[in-house]
Design an enzyme around this catalytic site. Sequence first.
Site, PDB file in Angstrom:
ATOM      1  N   LEU A  38       0.793  -1.233   0.000  1.00 44.01           N
ATOM      2  CA  LEU A  38       0.000   0.000   0.000  1.00 44.01           C
ATOM      3  C   LEU A  38       0.826   1.285   0.000  1.00 44.01           C
ATOM      4  CD1 LEU A  38      -3.047   0.685   0.051  1.00 44.01           C
ATOM      5  CD2 LEU A  38      -2.873   0.840   2.538  1.00 44.01           C
ATOM      6  N   GLU A  39       2.133   1.185   0.150  1.00 42.65           N
ATOM      7  CA  GLU A  39       2.953   2.387   0.379  1.00 42.65           C
ATOM      8  C   GLU A  39       2.823   3.424  -0.726  1.00 42.65           C
ATOM      9  OE1 GLU A  39       4.363  -0.663   3.105  1.00 42.65           O
ATOM     10  OE2 GLU A  39       3.934  -0.689   0.956  1.00 42.65           O
ATOM     11  N   ILE A  40       2.586   2.987  -1.979  1.00 42.81           N
ATOM     12  CA  ILE A  40       2.510   3.945  -3.088  1.00 42.81           C
ATOM     13  C   ILE A  40       1.371   4.939  -2.893  1.00 42.81           C
ATOM     14  CG2 ILE A  40       0.973   2.588  -4.568  1.00 42.81           C
ATOM     15  CD1 ILE A  40       4.120   4.517  -5.700  1.00 42.81           C
TER      16      ILE A  40
END
Length: 281
Positions: free
Chosen positions: A155-157
């Site tokens: 999910l970091e993007i």
Amino acid sequence: MGDDQADRVTVHVDGGVADVRLDRPEKLNALDMAMFGALAETGEALAADPSVRAVVLSGEGRAFCAGLDFANFAAMAADAPPAGASARFRRLVNDITAREPGRATNLAQQVVHVWREMPQPVIAAVHGHALGGGLQIALGADIRIVAPDATLSVLEIRWGLVPDMTGTAALIRLVGEDVAKELTFTGRMITGAEAVRLGLATRAADDPRAAATELAREIAGHSPDAVRGAKRLLNRAADGDLAGQFLEESRTLDALRGSPNQVEAVRAYFEKRPPKFTDPL
């Protein structure tokens, strides 16, 4: 372990199997300062316990781990560790490229890597959400058993960031370069069933914790010397330059945090509008 950390993780050992549970169900086991410390210290303590033959890692409540607790980590944006922060956490906040003493990791990476480097096999039982840092913790296990309807994401993007808890090395190792890039570049949500098809998870089970415990008990019934030796050899065959990879994760994240495009990614998400990014220099 401090009192606040003791509230974050529970451990019960029975027949050589350690049942380790993230225990912050009201927050979907989101990672806060206390959870970071508790997970790292729990893993290190179990690694040093010769009576532990296998570990089952799961989350209480409705999720395995929903990722970073942004409210708790808001002080990081101001480079100010929260009051009561441990020395390990202060080191992480002050310089994310600083390593844990004698290790290839910083604290955030150690929360994941501790499960891979411990001599005993670790089985993650994943249900509900395993997002961002939560997914990376599951990737630190040797085996992942997931609920078919679990939700997983790199999910970091979404926040204009990169996986920084050893996830880049694990993704390449598990799913190959192209799938790792697709999942990382898009942050798309996948089900547990798709995770198995992609190789991100080992197998699916309607009750992941029960299946993981059954497998752990089977492993605990074998020679601990042979099991530990096998894990060491298989890890060695799969790992490349982990120290260099982990440091580069930290350097990349350090450059991204607080940058104009990273701030815009967060603002746009919460304001429910398309982001307006500037071109890279």
